[in-house]
Design a protein around this motif. Structure first.
Motif, short mmCIF file in Angstrom:
data_model
loop_
_atom_site.label_atom_id
_atom_site.label_comp_id
_atom_site.label_asym_id
_atom_site.label_seq_id
_atom_site.Cartn_x
_atom_site.Cartn_y
_atom_site.Cartn_z
N ALA A 187 -45.90 3.24 -45.15
CA ALA A 187 -46.34 1.94 -45.65
C ALA A 187 -47.16 1.19 -44.61
O ALA A 187 -48.09 0.45 -44.94
N THR A 188 -46.81 1.36 -43.34
CA THR A 188 -47.53 0.69 -42.25
C THR A 188 -47.67 1.64 -41.07
O THR A 188 -46.89 2.58 -40.90
N ARG A 189 -48.64 1.36 -40.24
CA ARG A 189 -48.85 2.20 -39.06
C ARG A 189 -47.78 1.94 -38.00
O ARG A 189 -47.50 2.83 -37.19
N GLU A 190 -47.22 0.75 -37.99
CA GLU A 190 -46.16 0.49 -37.03
C GLU A 190 -44.96 1.41 -37.28
O GLU A 190 -44.37 1.96 -36.33
N ARG A 215 -53.30 8.88 -35.89
CA ARG A 215 -54.52 8.24 -35.42
C ARG A 215 -54.46 6.76 -35.78
O ARG A 215 -53.60 6.32 -36.53
N SER A 216 -55.39 5.98 -35.24
CA SER A 216 -55.47 4.53 -35.50
C SER A 216 -54.16 3.83 -35.14
O SER A 216 -53.55 3.14 -35.96
N ILE A 217 -53.72 4.01 -33.91
CA ILE A 217 -52.52 3.34 -33.42
C ILE A 217 -52.80 1.84 -33.32
O ILE A 217 -53.82 1.44 -32.76
N PRO A 218 -51.95 1.00 -33.89
CA PRO A 218 -52.20 -0.45 -33.80
C PRO A 218 -52.41 -0.90 -32.37
O PRO A 218 -51.70 -0.47 -31.45
N ALA A 219 -53.40 -1.75 -32.16
CA ALA A 219 -53.80 -2.13 -30.81
C ALA A 219 -52.66 -2.65 -29.94
O ALA A 219 -52.57 -2.31 -28.76
N PRO A 220 -51.74 -3.47 -30.47
CA PRO A 220 -50.65 -3.94 -29.60
C PRO A 220 -49.75 -2.81 -29.10
O PRO A 220 -49.04 -2.98 -28.10
N VAL A 270 -60.81 -10.41 -30.87
CA VAL A 270 -60.70 -9.08 -30.25
C VAL A 270 -59.78 -9.14 -29.04
O VAL A 270 -58.94 -8.25 -28.83
N ASN A 271 -59.91 -10.18 -28.23
CA ASN A 271 -59.05 -10.31 -27.05
C ASN A 271 -57.60 -10.52 -27.44
O ASN A 271 -56.68 -9.93 -26.86
N GLY A 272 -57.38 -11.39 -28.43
CA GLY A 272 -56.03 -11.76 -28.79
C GLY A 272 -55.28 -10.72 -29.61
O GLY A 272 -54.08 -10.52 -29.43
N VAL A 273 -56.00 -10.06 -30.52
CA VAL A 273 -55.35 -9.13 -31.44
C VAL A 273 -55.44 -7.69 -30.93
O VAL A 273 -54.48 -6.91 -31.07
N TYR A 274 -56.57 -7.34 -30.34
CA TYR A 274 -56.82 -5.94 -29.97
C TYR A 274 -56.84 -5.71 -28.45
O TYR A 274 -57.35 -4.68 -27.99
N SER A 308 -50.03 -4.60 -38.91
CA SER A 308 -49.92 -6.05 -38.68
C SER A 308 -51.18 -6.64 -38.07
O SER A 308 -51.46 -7.83 -38.26
N THR A 309 -51.99 -5.83 -37.36
CA THR A 309 -53.18 -6.39 -36.73
C THR A 309 -54.19 -6.85 -37.76
O THR A 309 -54.89 -7.84 -37.53
N ASP A 310 -54.31 -6.14 -38.90
CA ASP A 310 -55.25 -6.57 -39.93
C ASP A 310 -54.88 -7.96 -40.46
O ASP A 310 -55.75 -8.82 -40.65
N GLN A 311 -53.61 -8.16 -40.72
CA GLN A 311 -53.17 -9.47 -41.19
C GLN A 311 -53.33 -10.51 -40.09
O GLN A 311 -53.72 -11.66 -40.36
N GLN A 312 -53.07 -10.11 -38.86
CA GLN A 312 -53.13 -11.07 -37.75
C GLN A 312 -54.55 -11.58 -37.55
O GLN A 312 -54.77 -12.79 -37.37
N TRP A 313 -55.55 -10.66 -37.57
CA TRP A 313 -56.91 -11.15 -37.33
C TRP A 313 -57.39 -11.99 -38.50
O TRP A 313 -58.17 -12.94 -38.32
N MET A 314 -56.93 -11.68 -39.71
CA MET A 314 -57.33 -12.50 -40.84
C MET A 314 -56.69 -13.89 -40.77
O MET A 314 -57.32 -14.90 -41.15
N VAL A 315 -55.46 -13.95 -40.27
CA VAL A 315 -54.84 -15.26 -40.03
C VAL A 315 -55.65 -16.04 -38.99
O VAL A 315 -55.88 -17.25 -39.14
N ASP A 316 -56.12 -15.35 -37.94
CA ASP A 316 -56.94 -16.02 -36.93
C ASP A 316 -58.24 -16.53 -37.53
O ASP A 316 -58.71 -17.63 -37.18
N VAL A 317 -58.87 -15.72 -38.40
CA VAL A 317 -60.09 -16.18 -39.08
C VAL A 317 -59.79 -17.44 -39.89
O VAL A 317 -60.55 -18.42 -39.86
N ALA A 318 -58.68 -17.42 -40.62
CA ALA A 318 -58.31 -18.60 -41.42
C ALA A 318 -58.15 -19.83 -40.54
O ALA A 318 -58.64 -20.93 -40.87
N ASN A 319 -57.48 -19.67 -39.41
CA ASN A 319 -57.28 -20.82 -38.52
C ASN A 319 -58.59 -21.33 -37.95
O ASN A 319 -58.80 -22.54 -37.80
#
Length: 550
Positions: free
Chosen positions: A267-270, A285-290, A342-346, A403-414
């Motif tokens: 369900a998730t990469r985590e 592949r595509s390990i979440p950046a954190p 990019v700095n904060g999420v990735y 979670s990074t996809d949701q996180q960066w979209m939250v950052d865009v919203a903010n």
């Protein structure tokens, strides 16, 4: 390291091309069954497992998600393959020739068969291409066949757009430009010269289909019969796993070195990463950046990172009149601080970008977008005012992958709240398997996350999908398409690039989509595997047919 761009299509007449990728890999959900105690992650014997997410389809003409394409490349061979250096080589094609880059003659190698023993013939390709191009089938890869004569006849125009009338039914089910000459030879007549045609044939949407597929297309999608180095081992177990085993009949260029692969669907990469560390799955592949620092630390030399073909964008639903003002779209673009996200999420691992194309594709220009893709919050607010402001809620959509996809979209919203004063912003998170179908049926009511992973290493691949008639945004890409057509007709890659770059400039003038960043691809594997070499030109990032068990 970053491959050096090179000419991707040989001058005509084009001779045979040869290949090698293997892009299998599918996925298992958070409920994926763990291996039994004492058994290797892939099961007993010389098998291994690969972690990913749920595909949308397993029919080549119907699948565009990378999850499904991983599996399909295990199951299907194509006429050409992209080599590790980015060149097209022959796979099932014995020769591909043309006197004028418009009429192409394709001869298939002898002795090739599908998994059920049915021979691979010229009809296998022609029938598959006709099915994909036939408008009423609504296969998502149909637009790839728009270069072939007769495509318009299979996709009649809707006479009144969104009005009550429907598009008339096609009067034929076959592309006029496809002609079978003999059992192993067919001819392709394009609507105009296209120097990169052999390059496109590496994409899995051009794979052949056996006669058995057309007897039950729905059943075929659950248990496809392919022609590649692996074959299905039972039917697709949705949200759980897809198992494939070595094809004992295989006579192609990619013989498997293992007995099989289990594509574990998560369900998730985590969750997948947790299983990777616990030894319950072999490759990811595509390990979440954190989680990348932990992967580097704990995988003991079994972690890899390479420049990626994957581009991340924010698309606008232009079918909604609220988003039809280009100043509004420019305001949103200039209100986003890409570097901060990019700095904060990735952890700074991705590259903020102002281009539709990734750096590993010829034609790439740093920040082709110009100031529209730079962070200028004060100018963004002025542009929003010029566009009439924004009234009411704004919904952003993203797929549930990690979670990074949701996180960066939250950052865009903010950032949009802070820089544009849009107070009511909602985030809609959609399961991965439902996300692309939702976009196709115009289910997005606001800007949404979009990505593009190259099907083949050409600028045209990134541009055509955005400018094609009937695109999911309802963007009028006619000016862009005209320039792409000029690039397609150029006699060489170097001569085509100026036209493709002009087409990209049109996209930045109209701004139906804004680029955000270029990813870095990552992969890690268990200690029981050997032959795991990363390759940015294949979907699973590793050539799975070359992997062996120690």
């Amino acid at each position: 390291m970053l491959p050096t761009p090179r000419r991707l299509v040989r001058p005509t007449p084009v001779t045979a091309l040869s290949a090698s990728p293997a892009w299998l890999a599918v996925l298992l959900s958070a409920l994926a069954a763990s291996a039994c105690a004492g058994d290797p992650p892939g099961g007993s014997g010389k098998t291994f497992s690969y972690a990913s997410l749920e595909p949308t389809h397993l029919t080549p003409g119907r699948e565009t998600s990378v999850q499904g394409l991983y599996v399909l490349d295990a199951l299907f061979d194509t006429l050409t393959r992209i080599s590790p250096s980015g060149r097209p080589d022959n796979d099932e094609a014995e020769s591909i020739t043309s006197p004028d880059q418009r009429t192409w003659t394709i001869k298939i190698k002898p002795g090739l068969t599908f998994h059920n023993g049915e021979p691979v013939t010229a009809h296998s390709y022609v029938n598959a291409w006709n099915a994909a191009a036939y408008g009423p089938n609504a296969w998502v890869n149909g637009f790839y066949f728009a270069h072939i004569d007769g495509y318009d006849a299979l996709n009649p125009q809707d006479p009144d757009g969104k009005g009550p009338r429907s598009a008339p039914a096609p009067r034929t089910r076959a592309l006029a430009g496809l002609k079978v000459r003999d059992g192993r030879t067919f001819q392709v007549r394009l609507s105009a010269p296209f120097s990169q045609f052999p390059l496109t044939l590496a994409f899995l949407g051009f794979a052949p289909l056996p006669r058995a597929a057309f007897a039950d297309l729905k059943g075929f999608d659950r248990a496809p019969i392919g022609n590649g180095p692996f074959q299905m081992d039972g039917a697709w177990q949705h949200n759980r796993q897809i198992k494939v085993r070595k094809n004992a009949r295989y006579h192609g260029i990619r013989p498997a070195r293992t007995d099989g692969i289990t594509f574990k669907i998560y369900a998730t990469r985590e969750t997948a990463f947790t299983d990777l560390l616990a030894g319950r799955v072999d490759i990811m592949r595509s390990i979440p950046a954190p989680l990348v620092p932990r992967a580097q630390r704990e995988m003991k030399g079994r972690f890899r990172a390479v420049p990626s073909s994957t581009m991340e964008y924010l698309e606008f639903p232009l079918y909604d009149k609220r988003f039809q003002n280009p100043d509004l779209r420019r305001a949103i673009s200039m209100a986003i601080d890409r570097q901060a996200i990019v700095n904060g999420v990735y952890n700074g691992r991705y590259r903020p970008t102002g281009t539709i194309l990734p750096p590993i594709v010829p034609g790439y220009r740093p920040n082709a977008c110009g100031e529209t893709c730079t962070y200028q919050p004060q100018k963004a607010r002025r542009l929003l005012g010029k566009a009439g402001g924004w009234h009411g809620p704004l919904e952003l959509s993203v797929a549930r992958q990690d979670s990074t996809d949701q996180q960066w979209m939250v950052d865009v919203a903010n950032q949009l709240r802070q820089n544009l004063g849009i107070g009511d912003i909602k985030l809609r998170v959609v399961p991965q398997a439902d996300y692309l179908p939702m976009l196709q049926r115009h289910g997005a009511t606001g800007p949404y996350r979009a990505t593009w992973v190259m099907d083949y290493p050409g600028a045209e691949n990134y541009l055509t999908a955005r400018c094609s008639a009937g695109n999911r945004q309802e963007y009028d890409g006619s000016a862009c398409r005209g320039l792409i057509s000029k690039g397609d007709a150029a006699p060489s890659m170097s001569q085509s690039l100026p036209f493709y770059q002009q087409a990209e400039d049109v996209l930045f003038k109209d701004l139906p989509v804004i680029p955000l960043w270029n990813r870095q691809d990552t992969a890690a594997h268990s200690a029981r595997l050997t032959g795991v070499n990363v390759d940015p030109y294949v979907f699973p990032l590793v050539r799975l047919d070359r992997i062996a068990i120690k």
